[in-house]
Scaffold this active site. Structure first.
Site, mmCIF file in Angstrom:
data_model
loop_
_atom_site.group_PDB
_atom_site.id
_atom_site.type_symbol
_atom_site.label_atom_id
_atom_site.label_comp_id
_atom_site.label_asym_id
_atom_site.label_seq_id
_atom_site.Cartn_x
_atom_site.Cartn_y
_atom_site.Cartn_z
ATOM 1 N N GLU A 115 87.888 42.681 55.868
ATOM 2 C CA GLU A 115 86.930 43.567 56.561
ATOM 3 C C GLU A 115 87.523 44.960 56.657
ATOM 4 O OE1 GLU A 115 85.506 41.833 60.241
ATOM 5 O OE2 GLU A 115 84.632 40.134 59.177
ATOM 6 N N HIS A 232 77.992 49.628 65.141
ATOM 7 C CA HIS A 232 78.233 48.915 63.878
ATOM 8 C C HIS A 232 77.400 49.591 62.793
ATOM 9 C CE1 HIS A 232 78.609 45.796 60.880
ATOM 10 N NE2 HIS A 232 79.444 45.124 61.664
ATOM 11 N N ARG A 278 84.946 51.624 61.177
ATOM 12 C CA ARG A 278 83.533 51.547 61.559
ATOM 13 C C ARG A 278 82.920 52.854 62.008
ATOM 14 N NH1 ARG A 278 82.873 45.922 64.745
ATOM 15 N NH2 ARG A 278 83.180 44.827 62.812
ATOM 16 N N HIS A 339 77.017 48.157 69.240
ATOM 17 C CA HIS A 339 77.537 46.825 68.906
ATOM 18 C C HIS A 339 78.569 46.320 69.900
ATOM 19 C CE1 HIS A 339 78.749 43.524 66.298
ATOM 20 N NE2 HIS A 339 79.995 43.968 66.251
ATOM 21 N N ARG A 374 87.520 49.592 68.161
ATOM 22 C CA ARG A 374 88.060 48.246 67.920
ATOM 23 C C ARG A 374 88.086 47.925 66.430
ATOM 24 N NH1 ARG A 374 85.502 43.210 67.080
ATOM 25 N NH2 ARG A 374 83.500 44.190 67.512
#
Ligand code: FAD
Ligand code: SIN
Length: 531
Positions: A115, A232, A278, A339, A374
Site C-alpha cells: 500500500e 482517503h 494519502r 476517512h 496515518r
C-alpha cells in the site's frame, strides 16, 4: 423512566477492534460490560479492506515499518509511540491468528500486500479485501465466548460520570426505548471510533459521529491534534452514504489514477506517483478535478491481470458492480472522502487519559502514533497493540468499589444534549466545505463561528432521541476540529490551508485542547516526543 443501575469492574464503550480487543485482555475473573451504539459488529473495523500493516515478512523489520510510519506522519509522530506500535505489532497479529483469524496465504505462507508509502509489501489481508470483517468476526466470537463479558447493543453512552476528578462509569441510553442505564465501573474505556459522519462524503458508517471524543471533552479530558482528518483518495464516486471505498491496495497491485484525457497524472505531483502518501494523492485528485471542471478522476484497474482482480478484490468488484460500474471493463470514477481521524483523546502509551480511571483506545484516542497523517493499514494494528496495553493498565489499577462510588448510582441525570436533527446535514456541509481537503483561514473562522453558536444552544435543551444526541456530539467535535485547524498556521500532512501552504518548523508540535469553565476551548501545545 427509571434509571437502571449496572455495576461492573470495567466498562468498555464501543465494539470495534479497540474496544473488543481490550475486553478480551481484561482479567477473566472480572465483570466487563461492553456497550455499543448499534449492533455489535457495526463499526469502522467491520468495513476495513486493505489489511493490517505489520513487519512479519522476512525482508521486513519493525525498524523499517517505524521509518515509514514516521515519514507518513510528517514530523508529528511521537517516536516512542511508533516504536511500540511497530515492535509489538508482530506479536499482536500472531495472537489474532492464534485466535482464529484466517489471513490469505499461498502454500501455507502469509501473503503481504503493498500500500501507499510502505517501502515493502507488509499488509496481511483476509478474503482478499475483507480484512476488517474477519478481524471483527474473531473479536466478536471471542467476547461472546467469555462469561465475564456482557454486551449491551443499541446502547449509546451519553455522559461520562466524573466524581472527585475520577471516572466512575457512564450513563447510557438504549434506543429506541429510551431506557437509561447507569454503569458504575472501576475503570472505563472509550473506544468509540472516528468522526467520518461529520463530513458530507465519507467512507465511515453512520455510527462514526465522534461521540466518545465529545463525551471526553465534556468530562474534562485533553484532546490532541484534532485538526488532522485523513481524506482517503479513492472512494467510488457513486450515489449513496457512506461512499464505497476502493482500497489503496488496488493501487498497490498496479492500478493507476487517470484524468479525463486518460493520462496518468500522479507522477506530476510526487515521485512515488500512485503510491504517494494519502494526503498527497487526495490533494492531487482534488487539483485535477478542478482542472477538469469538477469531473471525476478515474481509477484504471487494467494494469492488474483480471484473474488477480477477482482473487484479491472480490468485495470491491462486487461493490462497484452493484453500484453500476465494472472495473474489469472500464476505469471507475473516484473521489477523495473523509476517512480517518488522526486526532483524539490525549493518552499515554497505555491509554490513560488526563482523567483518572478513564482510558481511550483506537481511532478516538491519540497517543501520538499517527502524527499528521496515518500510514495506510496502521489503524487495525493500533487497536490491537494499544487495546492490549490499555487492558493491562486497567487491570493493574486497584479495583474500586467504595460506597462513595456506588452512591453515584443514585444521582439524577443531567440533560444530555439538545438539538434539531437537521443540524447534522448542515454540520456535514460546513465540515466538508470549510474544514475539508483544502482549508482557508476565512472559511475555518466562519465554520468555527457557526459550530460555536450551535454548541452554545446545546446546553439549554434536552435531546430524547439518538439523532439529536449525535447532532450535539457532532457539533462539539466539529468545533474542536475547527478550533485546532484554525490554530495550526501551517500545512502539514493531512492539514492543508491555502493561507499557510507549507510546513513551518515552529509548528512541529502537538495542539492540546480542553474545555474551560464557561464553555470556551483552551489551547495549549506539547513538543513532539523523540529519543
Ligand atoms: P470502530 O471500529 O469504529 O468502533 C467504534 C465502536 O464504537 C462502534 O462499535 C460504534 O458503534 C461504537 N460507538 C460509537 N459511539 C458510541 C456511543 N456513544 N456509545 C456506544 N458505542 C458507541 N484501517 C486499517 O488499518 N486497515 C484497513 O484496511 C482499513 N480500511 C478501512 C476501510 C474503511 C471503509 C474504513 C471506514 C476504515 C478503514 N480503516 C482501515 C480504518 C480502521 O478500520 C479504523 O480506524 C479502526 O477499525 C477503528 O477501530 P476502533 O475500534 O477504534 O473504532
Ligand atoms: C484501504 O484499504 O485503502 C484503507 C486502508 C486504511 O485506511 O488503512
Amino acid at each position: 423512566m427509571d434509571i437502571r443501575v449496572i455495576h461492573c469492574d470495567y466498562l468498555i464503550i464501543g465494539s470495534g477492534i479497540a474496544g473488543l480487543w481490550t475486553a478480551i485482555h481484561l482479567p477473566a475473573d472480572s465483570k466487563v460490560a461492553v456497550v455499543t451504539k448499534s449492533g455489535l459488529r457495526e463499526s469502522n473495523t467491520e468495513y476495513a479492506q486493505g489489511g493490517i500493516a505489520v513487519a512479519l515478512c522476512p525482508m521486513d523489520t519493525p525498524e523499517l515499518h517505524k521509518q515509514d510510519t514516521l515519514e507518513a506522519g510528517a514530523g508529528l509522530c511521537d517516536e516512542p509511540a511508533v516504536d511500540v506500535l511497530t515492535r509489538e505489532g508482530p506479536e499482536a497479529v500472531h495472537e489474532l491468528i492464534d485466535r482464529g483469524a484466517q489471513f490469505d496465504r499461498r502454500n501455507g505462507t502469509l501473503l503481504y500486500g503493498r500500500e501507499a508509502a510502505h517501502r515493502t509489501g507488509r499488509i496481511v489481508h483476509a478474503h482478499g479485501d475483507a480484512t476488517g470483517a474477519e478481524v471483527e468476526r474473531v473479536a466478536v466470537e471471542a467476547v461472546q465466548g467469555m462469561e465475564m463479558v456482557t454486551t449491551y447493543e443499541h446502547t449509546a453512552a451519553a455522559r461520562l460520570l466524573i466524581e472527585d476528578g475520577e471516572c466512575v462509569g457512564a450513563e447510557a441510553i438504549q434506543f429506541p426505548s429510551g431506557q437509561r442505564l447507569r454503569f458504575v465501573a472501576s475503570s472505563t474505556l472509550v473506544a468509540t471510533g472516528g468522526v467520518g459522519a461529520l463530513f458530507m462524503y465519507t467512507t465511515n458508517p453512520p455510527v462514526a459521529t465522534g461521540d466518545g471524543m465529545a463525551l471526553a471533552l465534556q468530562a474534562g479530558c485533553t484532546m490532541q491534534d484534532m485538526e488532522f482528518v485523513q481524506f482517503h483518495p479513492t472512494a467510488l464516486a457513486a450515489e449513496g452514504y457512506p461512499k464505497f471505498l476502493i482500497s489503496e491496495a488496488v493501487r498497490g497491485e498496479g492500478a493507476v489514477l487517470i484524468n479525463n484525457e486518460g493520462r496518468a497524472f500522479m507522477r506530476d505531483y510526487h515521485e512515488l506517483a500512485d503510491l504517494a502518501p494519502r494526503d498527497v494523492v487526495s490533494r492531487a485528485i482534488h487539483a485535477e478535478m478542478r482542472k477538469q471542471g469538477g469531473e471525476y478522476i478515474r481509477l484504471d484497474f487494467s494494469p492488474i491481470p483480471q484473474a488477480r482482480i477477482k482473487e484479491r478484490f472480490p468485495g470491491i468488484l462486487e461493490g462497484t458492480r452493484q453500484r453500476g460500474f465494472d472495473p474489469l471493463r472500464e476505469p471507475v470514477p473516484v473521489t477523495p472522502v473523509a476517512h480517518y481521524m488522526m486526532g483524539g483523546i490525549a493518552c499515554d502509551l497505555y491509554g490513560s487519559t488526563t482523567i483518572r480511571r478513564l482510558f481511550a483506545c483506537g481511532e478516538c484516542a491519540n497517543y501520538g502514533v499517527h502524527g499528521a497523517n496515518r500510514l495506510a493499514s496502521n489503524s487495525l494494528l493500533d487497536g490491537l497493540v494499544f487495546g492490549k496495553r490499555a487492558a493491562g493498565r486497567m487491570s493493574q489499577l486497584e479495583k474500586l468499589a467504595t460506597d462513595k462510588r456506588r452512591r453515584a448510582a443514585g444521582r439524577p441525570a443531567e440533560p444530555i444534549a439538545a438539538g434539531d436533527e437537521a443540524w447534522c446535514e448542515e454540520i456535514r456541509r460546513v465540515m466538508w466545505e470549510e474544514i475539508g481537503i483544502i482549508r482557508t483561514g476565512e472559511g475555518m473562522r466562519e465554520a468555527l463561528g457557526y459550530l460555536t453558536e450551535l454548541c452554545s444552544r446545546i446546553r439549554e435543551e434536552i435531546a430524547p432521541s439518538q439523532a439529536a444526541m449525535e447532532a450535539a456530539n457532532m457539533a462539539r467535535v466539529g468545533r474542536l476540529i475547527a478550533t485546532a485547524a484554525l490554530a495550526r498556521e501551517e500545512s502539514r500532512g493531512a492539514h492543508y490551508r491555502t493561507d499557510f501552504p507549507h510546513p513551518r518548523e515552529e509548528w512541529r508540535r502537538h495542539i492540546l485542547i480542553t474545555l474551560q469553565p464557561g464553555g470556551s476551548l483552551g489551547i495549549d501545545y506539547r513538543p513532539v516526543a523523540t529519543y
